[in-house]
Design a protein around this motif. Sequence first.
Motif, PDB file in Angstrom:
ATOM      1  N   ALA A 297      32.370 -27.659  11.366  1.00  0.00           N
ATOM      2  CA  ALA A 297      31.078 -27.947  11.996  1.00  0.00           C
ATOM      3  C   ALA A 297      31.281 -28.704  13.303  1.00  0.00           C
ATOM      4  CB  ALA A 297      30.215 -28.759  11.037  1.00  0.00           C
ATOM      5  N   MET A 298      32.238 -29.634  13.279  1.00  0.00           N
ATOM      6  CA  MET A 298      32.497 -30.444  14.470  1.00  0.00           C
ATOM      7  C   MET A 298      33.004 -29.570  15.613  1.00  0.00           C
ATOM      8  SD  MET A 298      34.892 -33.788  14.610  1.00  0.00           S
ATOM      9  CE  MET A 298      33.993 -35.019  13.717  1.00  0.00           C
TER      10      MET A 298
ATOM     11  N   ARG B 264      30.202 -27.458  17.010  1.00  0.00           N
ATOM     12  CA  ARG B 264      29.275 -28.288  17.780  1.00  0.00           C
ATOM     13  C   ARG B 264      29.802 -28.534  19.193  1.00  0.00           C
ATOM     14  NH1 ARG B 264      28.269 -31.902  13.554  1.00  0.00           N
ATOM     15  NH2 ARG B 264      29.839 -33.261  14.432  1.00  0.00           N
TER      16      ARG B 264
ATOM     17  N   MET C  26      34.964 -30.332   9.362  1.00  0.00           N
ATOM     18  CA  MET C  26      35.661 -30.258  10.640  1.00  0.00           C
ATOM     19  C   MET C  26      35.267 -29.004  11.399  1.00  0.00           C
ATOM     20  SD  MET C  26      37.348 -32.916  11.086  1.00  0.00           S
ATOM     21  CE  MET C  26      36.327 -33.950  10.062  1.00  0.00           C
TER      22      MET C  26
END
Lengths: 234, 474
Positions: free
Chosen positions: B3-4, B7, B1
């Motif tokens: 990483a999300m 991003r 999460m």
Amino acid sequence: MYGDGEGRVQALNGIDLDIRRGQMTAIMGPSGSGKSTLMHVLAGLDGATSGSVLLDGTEITGLDDDARTLLRRREIGFVFQAFNLVPTLDVMGNILLPFELDGTKPTAERLTWIESLLTNLGLQSLRGRRPYELSGGQQQRVAIARALAMKPTLIFADEPTGALDSRTGREVLELLTQATREYQQSVILVTHDPVAASYADRVVFIADGRIAHDVPRSDAQTLSSLILSFEPKA
Amino acid sequence: MFAMAVRELRFNRSQHVASVIVAFLGSILGTMLIESEAILNAQASGGGFFSHPFVPKLLGVLGIVFVAIATFVAITVTSNTFAIVLAGRAQRTALFRLLGATAKSLRRAVTMEGAIVGFIGSAIGVAVGVAVAYAISASLIATKVFLNLPMNLVSLPLVFPVVVGVLSTTIAARIGTRTITEVSPIEALGRIQEPSIQTVRGAARRRRRLTAALVIIGAVLLLAGVGVGAVSPVGLLLAVPGGALSFIGFISGATAFLPPILSWSGRLMGTSAASKLAAANAMRYPARSARSTLGLVIGITLVTMFGVAGQSYQTEASRIAGGLPQGEQNSVTAFLTLVLGIIGILVGFSLLIAAVGLVNSLSLNVIQRRREIGLLRALGFSRRQVRQMIFAESIQLTVTGTICGLVLGTIYGWAGALTAISSDGHVGGYFWLSFPWWLFVGLIIAAAILATVASLLPTRRATRISPVQAAAVD
């Protein structure tokens, strides 16, 4: 039965359908026939007031939201008309997205499988590209790879050729057919295009929420005349 | 999460600029208060200019109250901003849900975005705040106002603004992610629709008990605070949370009752196609129109509240001062000016936060409407008509936001003034409110200009692309 209260609409009624493993089954029908609702119910996206849907022997109607989410993540793949790739991710990131959502790392065996998918779908040289750098056909191939990566029980393809030119559309249909032949992947193709449906092993016609016809593989000509037979006589 | 979240932040930095600025403003306010206390303490211990114990004490008390208000405003504004950002991302949210992301995990990822945004904003705020404090104290030492004493401006309490900034932005993001639970995975299969007035009203009806409870409990606390205020200013401890609760209640019910008021005020704009469409849009996109109006209501309420409280305080103080001998009158007036000046600076921060939120919500809304604008253009609306429509919407927003803000702000401001000073022997009980008219005229003009510029600038960009391109925008 779908909907309730005053605006109650019976979108589906008395449908008894068996989707066979390793086949491509097309669901056809005019707009408003209930084919979209049928797909939503089959994919566990929508509930039904009565009746049940079994996926590989497991009852999926009546599952709670978390269980249905898990089901979509692991057992069901989707390919749509609008290619629906995540713009923030490159090709590889999009293909691995279901694993990321699952919080798992793909196994070495699964990675080999994905590599072979990339090769078969002609995506090897595009793996670092972003969706906006790809053509429509390329984006759809990525969506197919993403759907196949999890080795789901069933893939839903909702008008997968709707936004493509006819040559690219044929390529996409051939890839889906190839997936059923080579990987024993079960595919449900929802379309109103008789040419697309002619690639399927079996075609089911929905009209007014019921199954009107259930025919084996047929050419586009035959399917067209079946569709036309639904039109009210002038 | 994680990483999300990272991003999203890297992919579209501009969507969080406003939230970074809000966290930055809040933390710079906190930093300045900490630093001014450190400077004044150092000066006082050196026997310098500010040996008078009253000034640091006043700063301390007012500082805490205003940091609390600024934090509340920041949370309200940022949660509104996150709701708007997520409305723009609804299609992608639906796709994630379809591919098997739970609403819970998506909310967690966005909340994490909030934490990161809050950290960036408040860390910059502390750095800039310390630099400004160094610069000011150096220049005051150079001009011999301050004694040249060693001052420790980098101290442990500076952690607080960062902690508060991260916490408040995280909480705000969390509140803003409520809309994620309303996105159905089916929506990924088609074009996502703005929720209709029926859906929005239905959701508001389900929240009706909560809304009513918030408003009633808030009003009771506020009145109780005013009651206690007759004896002691401690009543503020009841009145302030009461006011905050009732305002949260207002926000919770806003999607149900703001769109009709907007539509009604829009009908005053005439009967051209553009004005009619603008009036209809308030009902057609109720969630969106309510969200952007809220941005304005927050700002107007704040200014009105402090305007009414300050003016009432000033009127009462002048009345009392009138009965004093000339010498004492002067010292009272000087004290009054000092207090109002400090309040003005502190209020300025909250106002700035509200203005950032308003400008951001209006421009994001127009950017998210490119498809709709493209459709209108394709149907034969001229660029001029699109601009007229957006202009008419800005005016109806200004009218509605101003009315709501004036009513709420007057109630809060009067209640605050009554609670704070009626127990004072000189004031001798409750008093009628005073209304600073000049401030409101200025406020309405400023709100109208801000609303118009913030929505018309992005409209220029939205109308420049061809109708066909706009219709294809996701």
